[in-house]
Design an enzyme around this catalytic site. Structure first.
Site, PDB file in Angstrom:
ATOM      1  CB  SER A   8     -54.280 -68.475  32.565  1.00  0.00           C
ATOM      2  OG  SER A   8     -53.253 -67.716  31.958  1.00  0.00           O
ATOM      3  CG  HIS A  33     -54.425 -65.695  36.260  1.00  0.00           C
ATOM      4  ND1 HIS A  33     -54.140 -65.340  37.571  1.00  0.00           N
ATOM      5  CD2 HIS A  33     -53.238 -66.002  35.682  1.00  0.00           C
ATOM      6  CE1 HIS A  33     -52.834 -65.438  37.769  1.00  0.00           C
ATOM      7  NE2 HIS A  33     -52.267 -65.817  36.648  1.00  0.00           N
ATOM      8  CG  ASP A  35     -50.454 -65.755  33.208  1.00  0.00           C
ATOM      9  OD1 ASP A  35     -49.978 -65.980  34.331  1.00  0.00           O
ATOM     10  OD2 ASP A  35     -51.362 -66.443  32.701  1.00  0.00           O
ATOM     11  CG  MET A  37     -45.188 -63.172  31.324  1.00  0.00           C
ATOM     12  SD  MET A  37     -44.879 -64.717  30.438  1.00  0.00           S
ATOM     13  CE  MET A  37     -46.190 -65.761  31.118  1.00  0.00           C
ATOM     14  CG  HIS A  66     -48.639 -63.767  38.230  1.00  0.00           C
ATOM     15  ND1 HIS A  66     -48.258 -65.031  37.835  1.00  0.00           N
ATOM     16  CD2 HIS A  66     -47.639 -63.317  39.042  1.00  0.00           C
ATOM     17  CE1 HIS A  66     -47.087 -65.318  38.358  1.00  0.00           C
ATOM     18  NE2 HIS A  66     -46.690 -64.291  39.089  1.00  0.00           N
ATOM     19  CG  MET A  68     -44.863 -63.672  36.286  1.00  0.00           C
ATOM     20  SD  MET A  68     -45.328 -65.095  35.268  1.00  0.00           S
ATOM     21  CE  MET A  68     -46.918 -64.498  34.628  1.00  0.00           C
ATOM     22  CG  MET A 137     -45.459 -68.930  40.319  1.00  0.00           C
ATOM     23  SD  MET A 137     -46.812 -68.761  39.126  1.00  0.00           S
ATOM     24  CE  MET A 137     -46.076 -69.461  37.642  1.00  0.00           C
ATOM     25  CG  ASP A 175     -50.575 -69.890  36.968  1.00  0.00           C
ATOM     26  OD1 ASP A 175     -50.795 -70.789  36.132  1.00  0.00           O
ATOM     27  OD2 ASP A 175     -50.366 -68.703  36.641  1.00  0.00           O
TER      28      ASP A 175
END
Length: 222
Positions: A8, A33, A35, A37, A66, A68, A137, A175
């Site tokens: 990540s 990966h 993340d 947000m 991913h 979020m 998660m 994750d």
């Protein structure tokens, strides 16, 4: 079972992100990966599609994002256009999960769904045919460096068992708090993709950990 490792970038050195990607690639990483947000679905704000687009010419690794974020449907086209191979959305972020997964696929990307620690597997009951990946998660999303929540292990096993039983080609990704101590039990529960951030980028011997985790897939997990 072959285990894939997806470092990540949340834990990487952002001042030299291209070099960090090259470093994990040289040490055997399978995926990268991202993340994503937005400061609304989770408190933190991280990266957007421009980061994926800037990295895409410099690596051939499979890249998954991913999301979020609130209203994830607004961002699918941008991430797909940036060269992301797989887009994962939070089940809790949309009332129209079926439609959102179809949208991701229509943009040419593979589709995944993430489940928060307290979200049960049955929310996926009617979208299994649209799934390329399920992300379990094992921490509450929003920050790196959290400790693994052992209570998610039965969920991993439940999802992996169903995929095997029905012959579905669905990756089970985990994750949160994935490190050399927790990875063996995560793989034993049925995970096929391990996301690791702090354990890879911030710990001594983190690069070697990539190879160690990949070897877990050669064990007999029953």
């Amino acid at each position: 079972m072959r285990v894939k490792v997806a470092p990540s970038l949340l834990a990487a050195d952002f001042s030299r992100l291209r070099d960090e990607v090259k470093r994990v690639e040289e040490h055997g990483a399978d995926w990268i990966h991202l993340d994503v947000m937005d400061g609304h679905f989770v408190p933190s704000i991280t990266v957007g599609p421009i980061v994926a687009k800037s990295l895409r010419p410099h690596t051939g690794l499979f890249m998954d994002a991913h999301l979020m974020v609130e209203h994830p449907e607004r961002h699918v086209a941008a991430f797909a256009g940036a060269g992301v191979d797989l887009i994962t959305v939070q089940a809790e972020a949309t009332p129209h999960l079926d439609g959102l997964l179809r949208l991701i696929r229509s943009e040419g990307a593979k589709a995944g769904v993430a489940l928060n620690p307290s979200t049960p597997p049955h929310v996926l009951e009617y979208v299994w045919p649209l799934l390329d990946l399920i992300l379990v998660m094992s921490v509450n999303p929003g920050a790196g460096g959290q400790e693994f929540i052992p209570a998610v292990l039965p969920k991993i096993n439940c999802l992996a068992s169903r995929a095997r039983r029905e012959g579905l080609e669905v990756e089970i990704q985990v994750d949160g708090g994935v490190n050399r101590h927790t990875a063996p039990q995560i793989v034993e529960a049925g995970a096929t993709v391990l996301v690791a951030g702090s354990a890879v980028f911030k710990d001594a011997g983190g690069m070697e950990l990539i190879g160690e985790m990949k070897k877990l897939g050669t064990r007999d997990t029953g």
